[in-house]
Design a protein around this motif. Structure first.
Motif, short mmCIF file in Angstrom:
data_model
loop_
_atom_site.label_atom_id
_atom_site.label_comp_id
_atom_site.label_asym_id
_atom_site.label_seq_id
_atom_site.Cartn_x
_atom_site.Cartn_y
_atom_site.Cartn_z
N SER A 125 4.01 -6.37 43.27
CA SER A 125 4.26 -6.40 41.94
C SER A 125 4.75 -7.92 41.39
CB SER A 125 5.95 -5.66 41.68
OG SER A 125 5.76 -4.34 41.75
N LYS A 126 5.17 -8.92 42.44
CA LYS A 126 5.22 -10.16 41.88
C LYS A 126 4.09 -10.84 41.50
CE LYS A 126 7.35 -14.50 43.73
NZ LYS A 126 7.89 -15.09 45.02
N CYS B 279 2.35 -8.93 38.33
CA CYS B 279 3.16 -9.42 37.06
C CYS B 279 2.95 -10.67 36.76
CB CYS B 279 4.78 -9.05 37.40
SG CYS B 279 4.87 -7.45 37.16
N GLY C 66 2.10 -6.13 33.13
CA GLY C 66 3.62 -6.13 33.26
C GLY C 66 3.86 -5.19 34.27
N GLN C 67 5.26 -4.93 34.62
CA GLN C 67 5.67 -4.14 35.55
C GLN C 67 5.02 -2.60 35.52
OE1 GLN C 67 7.43 -5.37 38.25
NE2 GLN C 67 6.76 -3.35 39.04
N TRP C 68 5.15 -2.15 34.12
CA TRP C 68 4.65 -0.68 33.98
C TRP C 68 3.38 -0.68 34.38
CZ3 TRP C 68 1.07 1.54 31.38
CH2 TRP C 68 1.01 3.19 31.21
N VAL D 91 1.82 -2.16 36.52
CA VAL D 91 1.82 -2.43 38.01
C VAL D 91 2.30 -0.96 38.47
CG1 VAL D 91 2.54 -3.64 40.00
CG2 VAL D 91 2.03 -4.98 38.06
N ASP D 92 3.33 -0.59 38.09
CA ASP D 92 3.85 0.63 38.64
C ASP D 92 2.77 1.78 38.54
OD1 ASP D 92 6.38 -0.45 39.40
OD2 ASP D 92 7.37 0.25 37.60
#
Length: 244
Positions: free
Chosen positions: A150-151, A154, A160-162, A164-165
């Protein structure tokens, strides 16, 4: 990583054992989260993340049209049923997506000509550079923890995080992702865990908090990915209440 259908079923069994109401949702869910005919080992991060960038903030039809035109820049065949697709002769070994090097060889004007915004074109070029120089590779992402991946991702402009998720959940099949920024999961959890859930889920300011999402999903560990998928399904499901 959830590699097989047996591992998937084991995860669902864990969720059902944690929560009787979750067992009821699982029993009524007709969709499977993964295509087990597509091995995770074949995931290409540049293609997956580029597609996510192209689809950002667009309807599926508009994004599909732009994607088809984008692939056309590289003479790559697209699904003939997709809007904007240009059918071409192809074989089983034909490429399905350009390489980072091929994208970097395009000018901004060429990328813009297929319908990409200037910002998205910049995002794609930036991602291509990071994939070309080895900052992002398939082997590297497979070896990183969820937090470290994630790091890394992002830090890429346009991701963004979404995003990546979704990448970790659907493409890498990582089992314990909780996408707290996803409105559908949050709505599903609000309906599932609160007495006034169906009413509250219609009002964004009455949805459960991110802290509550993390706390309530704790029993799902190490299968929060599957629990989240069930919450996506549950928000739209019309199923009877479980009998006591």
């Amino acid at each position: 990583m959830i590699r097989t259908r047996a591992e998937y079923e084991a995860g669902l069994a864990h969720l059902a054992a944690c929560d009787d109401r979750m067992a009821h949702i699982i029993a009524n869910c007709t969709k499977t989260m993964f295509d087990f005919d597509s091995p995770v080992a074949q995931v290409e991060p540049f293609e997956a993340l580029s597609r996510s960038i192209i689809y950002q903030q667009l309807s599926g039809k508009a994004a599909s049209t732009i994607l088809g035109r984008f692939l056309g820049l590289f003479d790559i065949a697209t699904d003939p049923s997709s809007p904007g697709a240009v059918p071409r002769q192809t074989t089983a070994s034909a490429p399905t997506f350009p390489t980072p090097q091929q994208v970097l060889a395009q000018t901004m004007e060429q990328l813009r000509s297929v319908g990409l915004s200037g910002r998205k074109a910049e995002y794609l070029l930036g991602l291509a550079e990071l994939c070309k120089d080895g900052t992002i590779t398939r082997d590297k992402i497979m070896g990183l923890s969820d937090a470290d991946l994630s790091k890394l991702l992002c830090s890429v402009r346009g991701i963004g995080q979404w995003t990546v998720d979704m990448f970790m959940m659907f493409r890498l099949r990582r089992p314990n992702v909780l996408p707290v920024g996803d409105l559908g999961v949050r709505r599903g959890m609000t309906i599932h865990f609160t007495k006034t859930g169906a009413v509250a889920a219609k009002k964004k300011n009455e949805l459960i908090s991110i802290d509550d999402m993390i706390r309530l999903a704790e029993p799902w560990v190490p299968y929060r990915t599957l629990g989240s998928f069930m919450m996506w399904q549950f928000q739209d499901m019309q199923i009877p209440e479980p009998s006591n």
